[in-house]
Design a protein around this motif. Structure first.
Motif, PDB file in Angstrom:
ATOM      1  N   LEU A   1      -1.908   5.197  -4.297  1.00  0.00           N
ATOM      2  CA  LEU A   1      -2.648   6.415  -3.973  1.00  0.00           C
ATOM      3  C   LEU A   1      -2.591   7.357  -5.168  1.00  0.00           C
ATOM      4  O   LEU A   1      -1.508   7.606  -5.717  1.00  0.00           O
ATOM      5  CB  LEU A   1      -2.036   7.101  -2.753  1.00  0.00           C
ATOM      6  CG  LEU A   1      -2.274   6.437  -1.395  1.00  0.00           C
ATOM      7  CD1 LEU A   1      -1.369   7.063  -0.338  1.00  0.00           C
ATOM      8  CD2 LEU A   1      -3.733   6.576  -0.986  1.00  0.00           C
ATOM      9  N   GLY A   2      -3.741   7.899  -5.540  1.00  0.00           N
ATOM     10  CA  GLY A   2      -3.794   8.776  -6.695  1.00  0.00           C
ATOM     11  C   GLY A   2      -2.862   9.969  -6.583  1.00  0.00           C
ATOM     12  O   GLY A   2      -2.210  10.358  -7.560  1.00  0.00           O
ATOM     13  N   ARG A   3      -2.766  10.549  -5.401  1.00  0.00           N
ATOM     14  CA  ARG A   3      -1.906  11.719  -5.242  1.00  0.00           C
ATOM     15  C   ARG A   3      -0.432  11.369  -5.394  1.00  0.00           C
ATOM     16  O   ARG A   3       0.372  12.199  -5.844  1.00  0.00           O
ATOM     17  CB  ARG A   3      -2.155  12.393  -3.893  1.00  0.00           C
ATOM     18  CG  ARG A   3      -1.776  11.576  -2.661  1.00  0.00           C
ATOM     19  CD  ARG A   3      -2.025  12.361  -1.391  1.00  0.00           C
ATOM     20  NE  ARG A   3      -1.674  11.627  -0.186  1.00  0.00           N
ATOM     21  CZ  ARG A   3      -0.443  11.580   0.321  1.00  0.00           C
ATOM     22  NH1 ARG A   3       0.534  12.239  -0.278  1.00  0.00           N
ATOM     23  NH2 ARG A   3      -0.203  10.909   1.440  1.00  0.00           N
ATOM     24  N   MET A   4      -0.068  10.139  -5.056  1.00  0.00           N
ATOM     25  CA  MET A   4       1.306   9.701  -5.250  1.00  0.00           C
ATOM     26  C   MET A   4       1.573   9.399  -6.728  1.00  0.00           C
ATOM     27  O   MET A   4       2.656   9.676  -7.248  1.00  0.00           O
ATOM     28  CB  MET A   4       1.595   8.467  -4.392  1.00  0.00           C
ATOM     29  CG  MET A   4       1.482   8.697  -2.896  1.00  0.00           C
ATOM     30  SD  MET A   4       2.744   9.820  -2.242  1.00  0.00           S
ATOM     31  CE  MET A   4       4.184   8.725  -2.236  1.00  0.00           C
TER      32      MET A   4
ATOM     33  N   ARG B   1     -15.968  10.627  -4.797  1.00  0.00           N
ATOM     34  CA  ARG B   1     -15.029  11.498  -5.501  1.00  0.00           C
ATOM     35  C   ARG B   1     -13.591  11.026  -5.308  1.00  0.00           C
ATOM     36  O   ARG B   1     -12.789  11.053  -6.246  1.00  0.00           O
ATOM     37  CB  ARG B   1     -15.193  12.936  -5.008  1.00  0.00           C
ATOM     38  CG  ARG B   1     -14.324  13.956  -5.739  1.00  0.00           C
ATOM     39  CD  ARG B   1     -14.821  15.371  -5.525  1.00  0.00           C
ATOM     40  NE  ARG B   1     -14.890  15.723  -4.110  1.00  0.00           N
ATOM     41  CZ  ARG B   1     -16.023  15.929  -3.446  1.00  0.00           C
ATOM     42  NH1 ARG B   1     -17.192  15.805  -4.073  1.00  0.00           N
ATOM     43  NH2 ARG B   1     -16.011  16.270  -2.174  1.00  0.00           N
ATOM     44  N   ASP B   2     -13.260  10.585  -4.099  1.00  0.00           N
ATOM     45  CA  ASP B   2     -11.916  10.102  -3.817  1.00  0.00           C
ATOM     46  C   ASP B   2     -11.583   8.884  -4.668  1.00  0.00           C
ATOM     47  O   ASP B   2     -10.497   8.804  -5.269  1.00  0.00           O
ATOM     48  CB  ASP B   2     -11.800   9.762  -2.329  1.00  0.00           C
ATOM     49  CG  ASP B   2     -10.422   9.259  -1.945  1.00  0.00           C
ATOM     50  OD1 ASP B   2      -9.571  10.099  -1.608  1.00  0.00           O
ATOM     51  OD2 ASP B   2     -10.192   8.031  -1.983  1.00  0.00           O
ATOM     52  N   LEU B   3     -12.503   7.941  -4.743  1.00  0.00           N
ATOM     53  CA  LEU B   3     -12.261   6.741  -5.538  1.00  0.00           C
ATOM     54  C   LEU B   3     -12.186   7.052  -7.025  1.00  0.00           C
ATOM     55  O   LEU B   3     -11.319   6.536  -7.737  1.00  0.00           O
ATOM     56  CB  LEU B   3     -13.355   5.696  -5.275  1.00  0.00           C
ATOM     57  CG  LEU B   3     -13.060   4.674  -4.166  1.00  0.00           C
ATOM     58  CD1 LEU B   3     -13.000   5.370  -2.808  1.00  0.00           C
ATOM     59  CD2 LEU B   3     -14.101   3.576  -4.161  1.00  0.00           C
ATOM     60  N   ARG B   4     -13.103   7.889  -7.492  1.00  0.00           N
ATOM     61  CA  ARG B   4     -13.119   8.203  -8.927  1.00  0.00           C
ATOM     62  C   ARG B   4     -11.852   8.947  -9.347  1.00  0.00           C
ATOM     63  O   ARG B   4     -11.236   8.626 -10.375  1.00  0.00           O
ATOM     64  CB  ARG B   4     -14.353   9.036  -9.274  1.00  0.00           C
ATOM     65  CG  ARG B   4     -14.392   9.423 -10.768  1.00  0.00           C
ATOM     66  CD  ARG B   4     -15.594  10.278 -11.093  1.00  0.00           C
ATOM     67  NE  ARG B   4     -16.822   9.505 -11.103  1.00  0.00           N
ATOM     68  CZ  ARG B   4     -17.911   9.774 -10.383  1.00  0.00           C
ATOM     69  NH1 ARG B   4     -17.906  10.820  -9.573  1.00  0.00           N
ATOM     70  NH2 ARG B   4     -18.982   9.024 -10.466  1.00  0.00           N
ATOM     71  N   GLN B   5     -11.443   9.920  -8.540  1.00  0.00           N
ATOM     72  CA  GLN B   5     -10.245  10.685  -8.874  1.00  0.00           C
ATOM     73  C   GLN B   5      -9.007   9.796  -8.850  1.00  0.00           C
ATOM     74  O   GLN B   5      -8.155   9.880  -9.742  1.00  0.00           O
ATOM     75  CB  GLN B   5     -10.080  11.847  -7.887  1.00  0.00           C
ATOM     76  CG  GLN B   5      -8.947  12.810  -8.239  1.00  0.00           C
ATOM     77  CD  GLN B   5      -8.871  13.987  -7.276  1.00  0.00           C
ATOM     78  OE1 GLN B   5      -9.595  14.049  -6.277  1.00  0.00           O
ATOM     79  NE2 GLN B   5      -7.984  14.925  -7.559  1.00  0.00           N
ATOM     80  N   GLY B   6      -8.924   8.929  -7.855  1.00  0.00           N
ATOM     81  CA  GLY B   6      -7.790   8.015  -7.787  1.00  0.00           C
ATOM     82  C   GLY B   6      -7.780   7.026  -8.937  1.00  0.00           C
ATOM     83  O   GLY B   6      -6.733   6.769  -9.545  1.00  0.00           O
TER      84      GLY B   6
ATOM     85  N   ASP C   1       0.824  -1.219   0.000  1.00  0.00           N
ATOM     86  CA  ASP C   1       0.000   0.000   0.000  1.00  0.00           C
ATOM     87  C   ASP C   1       0.854   1.264   0.000  1.00  0.00           C
ATOM     88  O   ASP C   1       2.014   1.257   0.420  1.00  0.00           O
ATOM     89  CB  ASP C   1      -0.882   0.049   1.256  1.00  0.00           C
ATOM     90  CG  ASP C   1      -2.068  -0.892   1.185  1.00  0.00           C
ATOM     91  OD1 ASP C   1      -2.134  -1.705   0.249  1.00  0.00           O
ATOM     92  OD2 ASP C   1      -2.917  -0.824   2.091  1.00  0.00           O
ATOM     93  N   ASP C   2       0.229   2.358  -0.433  1.00  0.00           N
ATOM     94  CA  ASP C   2       0.683   3.744  -0.236  1.00  0.00           C
ATOM     95  C   ASP C   2       1.664   4.278  -1.264  1.00  0.00           C
ATOM     96  O   ASP C   2       2.075   5.440  -1.184  1.00  0.00           O
ATOM     97  CB  ASP C   2       1.280   3.961   1.156  1.00  0.00           C
ATOM     98  CG  ASP C   2       0.243   3.889   2.265  1.00  0.00           C
ATOM     99  OD1 ASP C   2      -0.941   3.708   1.943  1.00  0.00           O
ATOM    100  OD2 ASP C   2       0.623   4.015   3.443  1.00  0.00           O
TER     101      ASP C   2
ATOM    102  N   GLY D   1      -7.232   4.675  -3.408  1.00  0.00           N
ATOM    103  CA  GLY D   1      -7.929   5.956  -3.334  1.00  0.00           C
ATOM    104  C   GLY D   1      -7.035   7.094  -3.778  1.00  0.00           C
ATOM    105  O   GLY D   1      -5.896   6.903  -4.201  1.00  0.00           O
ATOM    106  N   TRP D   2      -7.563   8.296  -3.696  1.00  0.00           N
ATOM    107  CA  TRP D   2      -6.763   9.482  -4.024  1.00  0.00           C
ATOM    108  C   TRP D   2      -5.929   9.918  -2.829  1.00  0.00           C
ATOM    109  O   TRP D   2      -4.722  10.075  -2.909  1.00  0.00           O
ATOM    110  CB  TRP D   2      -7.657  10.631  -4.476  1.00  0.00           C
ATOM    111  CG  TRP D   2      -6.881  11.896  -4.669  1.00  0.00           C
ATOM    112  CD1 TRP D   2      -6.727  12.930  -3.795  1.00  0.00           C
ATOM    113  CD2 TRP D   2      -6.105  12.239  -5.820  1.00  0.00           C
ATOM    114  NE1 TRP D   2      -5.902  13.890  -4.319  1.00  0.00           N
ATOM    115  CE2 TRP D   2      -5.504  13.496  -5.569  1.00  0.00           C
ATOM    116  CE3 TRP D   2      -5.848  11.605  -7.040  1.00  0.00           C
ATOM    117  CZ2 TRP D   2      -4.679  14.123  -6.491  1.00  0.00           C
ATOM    118  CZ3 TRP D   2      -5.027  12.238  -7.953  1.00  0.00           C
ATOM    119  CH2 TRP D   2      -4.454  13.490  -7.684  1.00  0.00           C
TER     120      TRP D   2
END
Length: 245
Positions: free
Chosen positions: A81-84, A122-127, A54-55, A106-107
């Motif tokens: 993670l989407g942001r990563m 939104r978190d799941l979709r964006q990620g 993870d992560d 997730g994001w």
């Protein structure tokens, strides 16, 4: 509406609300989760162990995990993670190009019980979209942060075509006190054939440099699985049936 009917409706609403609150508590309790939702827990082929991280992706650590897995001839599932991914899309592509399975974490790393259903979706979709953009295909698996799944989590997964999965054994490798030996012994204490192992290839939500203990535990874990006669691989090879339970 009569007073009796109104009281019954309120009772029903309260029961639904209580269930929505109870779901995350149940999914976060390993033994209870395994008994009630074996597929959600990641219990699959008894001759196989699913190795998951993870992560990531994290340029400071993930490449070292990829090198170690390549040397061992093992593939794994990476919950990104989407942001990563946004910060290092090239590394997400490297994971996929190396034959590993790319999944979604997730994001952002926020527990769903602390956000609204709309924010969860939104978190799941964006990620999902970020991962798909980086590797060229949408992920299949999803793991909620902290293993806390709510009714909104399952609803979002259905809408986005994601399959939620948690784990049956973990290494508690995010702590400052973790060592390769402690991570290994914590994993194998609960690990059985057919289990899913949760580890972390990044310290972005953990104690700084905690990933080093995970990396050190990896050869110990792979040797243990080989001694038990278990094949180690990604979730796509784990024989999990479709569905939550």
């Amino acid at each position: 509406m009569s007073g009796v009917a109104w009281a019954k409706q309120l009772t029903g609403v309260a029961a639904v609300g209580a269930l929505a609150q109870a779901v995350p508590m149940v999914t976060s309790l390993g033994p209870v989760r395994a008994a009630v939702w074996p597929r959600l827990t990641g219990l699959g082929d008894p001759g196989h162990v699913a190795l998951t991280f993870d992560d990531g992706p994290d340029p400071a650590s993930t490449p070292q995990f990829l090198d170690a897995l390549d040397e061992a001839g093992v593939h794994a599932t990476f919950f990104l993670l989407g942001r990563m991914v946004q910060q290092a899309p090239w590394l997400a592509r490297r994971i996929a190009d190396a034959g590993h399975e790319v999944a979604l974490h997730g994001w952002a790393h926020r527990a769903h019980i602390a956000v609204s259903p709309a924010q969860t979706l939104r978190d799941l979709r964006q990620g999902r979209d970020e991962v798909a953009s980086a590797v060229g295909r949408a992920p299949t698996w999803y793991r909620p942060p902290y293993g806390v799944a709510t009714a909104a989590t399952f609803s979002a997964c259905r809408r986005l075509g994601l399959r939620p999965v948690l784990w049956s054994a973990w290494g508690r490798d995010w702590t400052a006190s973790a060592t390769p030996e402690s991570v290994f012994h914590t994993v194998v204490r609960d690990l059985r054939g057919g289990g899913t192992v949760l580890l972390h290839d990044s310290d972005c939500t953990s104690k700084p440099l905690s990933w080093r203990s995970t990396l050190g535990a990896l050869p110990l874990l792979l040797e243990h699985c080989a001694e038990q006669g278990w094949k180690v691989g990604p979730l796509r090879e784990h024989g999990l049936a479709v569905g939550v339970r």
